[in-house]
Enzyme design. Structure first.
Site, short mmCIF file in Angstrom:
data_model
loop_
_atom_site.label_atom_id
_atom_site.label_comp_id
_atom_site.label_asym_id
_atom_site.label_seq_id
_atom_site.Cartn_x
_atom_site.Cartn_y
_atom_site.Cartn_z
N SER A 567 0.90 -1.15 -0.08
CA SER A 567 0.10 0.29 -0.14
C SER A 567 0.88 1.25 0.19
O SER A 567 1.72 1.28 -0.92
CB SER A 567 -0.89 0.00 1.22
OG SER A 567 -2.01 1.06 1.26
N HIS A 682 -7.91 -5.04 -0.93
CA HIS A 682 -6.74 -4.52 -0.54
C HIS A 682 -5.95 -5.31 0.42
O HIS A 682 -5.70 -4.83 1.43
CB HIS A 682 -6.61 -3.11 -0.09
CG HIS A 682 -5.56 -2.14 -0.08
ND1 HIS A 682 -5.04 -1.83 -1.19
CD2 HIS A 682 -5.03 -1.39 0.82
CE1 HIS A 682 -4.01 -1.04 -0.92
NE2 HIS A 682 -3.97 -0.82 0.29
#
Length: 708
Positions: A567, A682
């Site tokens: 991320s 994610h």
């Protein structure tokens, strides 16, 4: 992106119109037009053909390596272990837990009593079978938890995600009957936030149609929805703006019957405007924009400050990092002249991390030079806040696992790199703990040690880092070393026990390093703010300084040094890849941001302008161009061969960054591995087998690069 995770890998730590992003990126004559905009068509036929070809090419090497199957089997055994800790969620005296294993691939929600939970073999009762629900609905559901009514907590909204996306479908469920409510509340798929007003009323922010989503793709219109009312007839009660990150509502309760509805405008990722619901409509409260409301206790709103605050009419400035209380009834009378009471004040070394409410007490965790601490705060008869320290051993991280404002019981989780995680049942009334459950050792740590060292960054700042290593290593630069960090969004990286890391890396002779670089929250808000926007190079210098320190100590060498991050940590990896390609021999880039001149129009990118800055500001645009990994790739530079991982269903950061970065490497004839799985959002995968395969592929890559 936001996150509360202590692991550098894949934090579950996050659209301006495409035309704006493309034109803005091309306006500088020194930059070339973007050749790979076509890869931004996430599910397009051409894009997916490219993805499938790259996946196949990389799998032929990594998954064909004979070690991959062994590592995958080992990782899955750890992830599916029946002895792993069943994380508790206290709901009015009962324990709820979501569990995945070989028989429950998508998982089950189950419950038991407190007494049963504390036994070696709890008597679990299945409440929701997500595999059965997925089969019934012909949908690849990933559970996203419950949002329950207080008091009583029996009516809940079950959040379901298709493949792990942030967008969710919500359905009403009755915990008492164990069934979905016939004719109950159902909210179709959307990025949405919901709070209960009472058993027949919800406050909902969601996609209400054109003109109701922010540039970040989140809702900014809150409506009141009554049971039995068509959703399109819900009444608007609060509105932010399209330029905000989002807007939503929350409901605060305490055990003494105090209650408040708050509306929040996320002006940017870190600043928010809060309004109190009153008979005359929402009234803005003059709390600092960089602050976080933690809950309601004894009629007091608990607030954590992320900036210095001098309240209106006060001569005193409260330092950032403080935890304070505001009397709810006083706020109802005057939303401007607020009179906070100090609960916790940070020191030069100790900073607040988490705050949670029990029936009569406030539970607070802190980091003291990255050492976990915990306290119980109580408001005494004189209305003063007193505290008791909870006894936590040194060199362990501590997190609040769950609290229940119908009792003073709570669970803490303690963990360390070499100390298996433990759940401790606490009594806030006495500030005492007793063991509840401990994870059996998942790898052999008998010859391993942990040490905390520090490096000196480019500007002289001391940057602490942890090293997990064999106690008898040779300082000759030969040790395979994996180094990770996050470096953003005020997320603190602290020691955590990982059976996968232990079995697939440490036990096989690898060293693991975790760097506490700026951008995180280990040393309070100022540690984070030191790396915001155009100051972000400090974060990247911090990380490089730790890598150099490892080499200077001859703990490892560039040939044996690899780095990993996801991320925002994936952006960190991309920057280190382009700025210091000579320092690393392996770079694992997970669910990353990489196109920093285009990030604002990709997925939820516009919501992170508060962290990174914007291309609409000339100075910030110039800086973003200077660090953007996608834009800084150079055909004449020798790079290490990276492993780039993402998921198609990531609707937070999105797979676009990873795709375009890989495509440009391909154009420049630079070697790389690429892995894009469909599900997972994610994260590393939607189920344990997917997660095991993802980790096995990454450790196969690291073995080839650093150990062979």
């Amino acid at each position: 992106m936001q996150p509360r995770s202590r692991n550098t890998a894949l934090l579950t730590a996050f659209a301006i119109a495409t035309t704006l992003g493309v034109h803005a990126r091309a306006q500088n004559s020194t930059e070339q037009p973007d050749k790979y905009v076509w890869l931004e068509d996430v599910s397009g036929e051409k894009s997916m053909a490219w993805v499938n070809a790259e996946n196949e090419r990389s799998a032929k090497v990594l998954q064909a390596d004979p070690r991959f199957a062994v590592l995958s089997e080992t990782a899955l055994k750890v992830l599916e272990s029946p002895t792993r800790l069943p994380t508790p969620n206290l709901v009015v005296g009962e324990i709820y837990n979501t569990w995945q294993d070989a028989q429950h691939v998508r998982g089950i929600l189950r419950k038991t009593s407190m007494a049963s939970y504390l036994t070696a073999q709890p008597d679990w009762h299945t409440v929701i079978d997500y595999d059965a629900l997925a089969a019934k609905d012909n949908e690849k559901w990933v559970q996203k938890g419950l949002r329950c009514l207080y008091p009583g907590n029996s009516l809940c909204l079950v959040a379901l995600s298709a493949g792990g996306e942030d967008a969710e479908t919500l359905r009403e469920f009755d915990l008492k009957t164990g069934n979905f409510v016939e004719g109950g509340f159902v909210l179709p798929k959307s990025k949405q936030e919901v709070t209960w007003v009472d058993k027949d009323t919800l406050l909902v922010s969601r996609d209400w149609g054109p003109g109701t989503l922010t540039q970040s793709g989140y809702p900014f219109v809150v409506k009141l929805w009554k049971r039995g009312q068509p959703l399109d007839q819900a009444k608007e009660v609060y509105r932010g703006t399209e330029a905000d990150v989002s807007a939503d509502a929350s409901s605060l309760h305490d055990s003494k019957g105090h209650h408040a509805i708050l509306f929040t405008r996320g002006v940017n990722f870190f600043e928010r405007e809060v309004a109190l619901d009153t008979p005359d409509g929402p009234k803005k409260i003059s709390t600092p924009t960089k602050s976080e409301i933690n809950g309601l206790l004894d009629g007091q709103i608990i607030l954590t400050l992320n900036e210095d605050w001098k309240p209106e009419g006060s001569s005193t400035t409260l330092p950032q990092g403080s935890v304070v209380s505001l009397d709810l009834e006083a706020v109802r009378k005057d939303q401007v002249h607020l009179k906070p009471t100090i609960i916790f004040t940070p020191t030069t070394e100790e900073f607040a991390q988490e705050a949670s409410i029990t029936k009569d007490h406030l539970l607070l965790t802190t980091l003291d030079h990255v050492q976990g601490r915990a306290y119980v705060y109580t408001r005494d008869a004189k209305k003063d806040w007193t505290r008791k320290k909870i006894d936590i051993p040194d060199n362990l991280s501590v997190e609040i696992a769950t609290t229940d404002n119908s009792s003073n019981q709570f669970f803490l989780e303690t963990t360390g790199f070499l100390t298996p995680s433990s759940l401790l049942l606490g009594d806030a009334a006495t500030a005492t703990l007793k063991p509840a459950k401990t994870l059996p050792a998942q790898f052999d740590a008998s010859n391993l040690i942990v040490e905390q060292l520090q490096a000196t960054s480019k500007d002289g700042t001391k940057v602490p880092y942890f090293v997990v290593r064999h106690k008898d290593i040779k300082y000759d630069g030969s040790n395979p070393t994996l180094m990770g960090a996050y470096g953003g969004f005020q997320v603190s990286e602290t020691p955590v026990y990982s059976g996968v890391l232990g079995k697939l890396w440490l036990e096989r002779g690898g060293i693991y390093v975790m760097a506490n670089i700026r951008g995180g929250g280990e040393f309070g808000p100022a540690w984070h703010e030191a790396g915001l926007k155009t100051h972000r190079q400090r974060i990247y210098d911090d990380f490089a300084s730790v890598g150099q320190d490892l080499v200077t100590r001859k703990m490892t060498s560039p040939r044996r040094l690899g780095i990993v991050g996801g991320s925002n940590g994936g952006l960190l990896m991309g920057v280190e890849f382009t700025q210091h390609p000579e320092m690393w021999n392996a770079v694992v880039i997970q669910v990353p941001l990489l196109d920093m001149l285009g990030y604002e129009h990709i997925a939820a990118g516009a919501s992170w302008v508060g962290e990174y800055g914007t291309i609409t500001n000339p100075d910030e645009r110039k800086f973003l161009a200077s660090i953007s990994p996608y834009n800084q790739l150079n055909p004449d530079t020798n790079y290490p061969e990276p492993l780039i991982f993402t998921t198609t269903k990531d609707d937070r950061v999105g797979p676009v960054h990873a795709r375009k970065f890989a495509a440009k490497l391909e154009e420049f004839h630079k070697p790389f591995y690429y892995d894009e799985i469909i599900e997972g959002g994610h994260a590393a995968g939607a189920n344990l087998k997917e997660q095991a395969n993802t980790r096995a592929e990454q450790y196969t890559y690291l073995t080839r690069k650093l150990m062979d």
